[in-house]
Design a protein around this motif. Structure first.
Motif, mmCIF file in Angstrom:
data_model
loop_
_atom_site.group_PDB
_atom_site.id
_atom_site.type_symbol
_atom_site.label_atom_id
_atom_site.label_comp_id
_atom_site.label_asym_id
_atom_site.label_seq_id
_atom_site.Cartn_x
_atom_site.Cartn_y
_atom_site.Cartn_z
ATOM 1 N N SER A 29 1.324 -1.078 -0.082
ATOM 2 C CA SER A 29 -0.066 -0.082 -0.287
ATOM 3 C C SER A 29 0.884 1.303 0.241
ATOM 4 O O SER A 29 2.613 1.176 0.078
ATOM 5 C CB SER A 29 -0.918 -0.043 1.278
ATOM 6 O OG SER A 29 0.180 0.487 2.703
ATOM 7 N N THR A 156 -0.091 3.275 -5.555
ATOM 8 C CA THR A 156 -1.517 1.501 -5.227
ATOM 9 C C THR A 156 -1.705 1.494 -6.889
ATOM 10 O O THR A 156 -1.724 2.176 -7.592
ATOM 11 C CB THR A 156 -1.793 1.712 -4.160
ATOM 12 O OG1 THR A 156 -3.981 1.108 -3.910
ATOM 13 C CG2 THR A 156 -3.652 2.766 -5.070
ATOM 14 N N TYR A 165 -6.440 -4.401 -5.436
ATOM 15 C CA TYR A 165 -6.772 -3.738 -3.554
ATOM 16 C C TYR A 165 -5.010 -4.919 -3.246
ATOM 17 O O TYR A 165 -5.112 -5.680 -3.496
ATOM 18 C CB TYR A 165 -7.419 -3.801 -3.523
ATOM 19 C CG TYR A 165 -7.651 -3.558 -1.764
ATOM 20 C CD1 TYR A 165 -7.599 -2.309 -1.833
ATOM 21 C CD2 TYR A 165 -7.217 -4.143 -0.844
ATOM 22 C CE1 TYR A 165 -7.641 -0.987 -0.731
ATOM 23 C CE2 TYR A 165 -7.575 -3.322 0.220
ATOM 24 C CZ TYR A 165 -7.501 -2.115 0.580
ATOM 25 O OH TYR A 165 -7.259 -1.727 2.203
#
Length: 176
Positions: A29, A156, A165
């Motif tokens: 992240s 990201t 994600y």
């Protein structure tokens, strides 16, 4: 050591930002990338970090924790719609104690795009490292990190890049 597919992905990411693959590392992240930068510097009490008044929590906390643990001075740059005024406000905040300027390239709340290259020039003139949180910028418009000349850029793989994600990347300029 990265396997072949991961190394290929690192090369693609590097080309996306106009840098070399050796300057890219994968993270989970943006928070992880920014924490790595804040933890990786040799701090002294009184060192200064400048963030904006519109940072996302992940762009604020790494520096706030360092300020609390190591006696850093955390300053806030008030962002304005006028790029020239933003650069002038940064120049007013910079001192010989400023070690880092860490800002969102595009803010998450208002979507304000900062004049990145001009802010980097001002920060570098004062001897500070300058980095950006690219959560709201990467994939939304072309980003040439060589032209911007920043020292670090955390991003990201999801959001505007439409990737999975839990995947991110951290650029650290080779000479940094």
């Amino acid at each position: 050591v990265l396997n072949g597919r991961a190394e290929e992905a690192r090369g693609i990411t590097a080309r996306f930002f106009g840098v070399t693959s050796e300057e890219i590392t994968f993270t989970h992240s943006i928070s992880e990338g920014l924490n790595a930068v804040s933890e990786g510097l040799d701090w002294k009490a009184g060192d200064e970090v400048i963030i904006s008044d519109q940072e996302h929590t992940s762009g604020h906390l790494p520096w706030a924790v360092r300020a609390e643990q190591q006696g850093l001075v955390l300053k806030q740059l008030r962002l304005l719609p006028e790029p020239e005024e933003m650069v002038e406000r940064l120049r007013e905040l910079l001192t010989e104690r400023t070690r880092v300027v860490a800002l969102s390239h595009v803010t998450s709340g208002l979507g304000l795009r900062v004049p990145a290259a001009e802010l980097v020039r001002a920060g570098h003139e004062a001897g500070a490292l300058v980095g950006f949180d690219g959560a709201q910028s990467a994939g939304q418009f072309p980003i040439d990190l060589r032209r911007i000349a920043c020292d670090v850029y955390a991003t990201t793989g999801d959001k505007w890049r439409l990737g999975p994600y839990g995947r991110g990347a951290l650029y650290v300029k080779r000479d940094v």
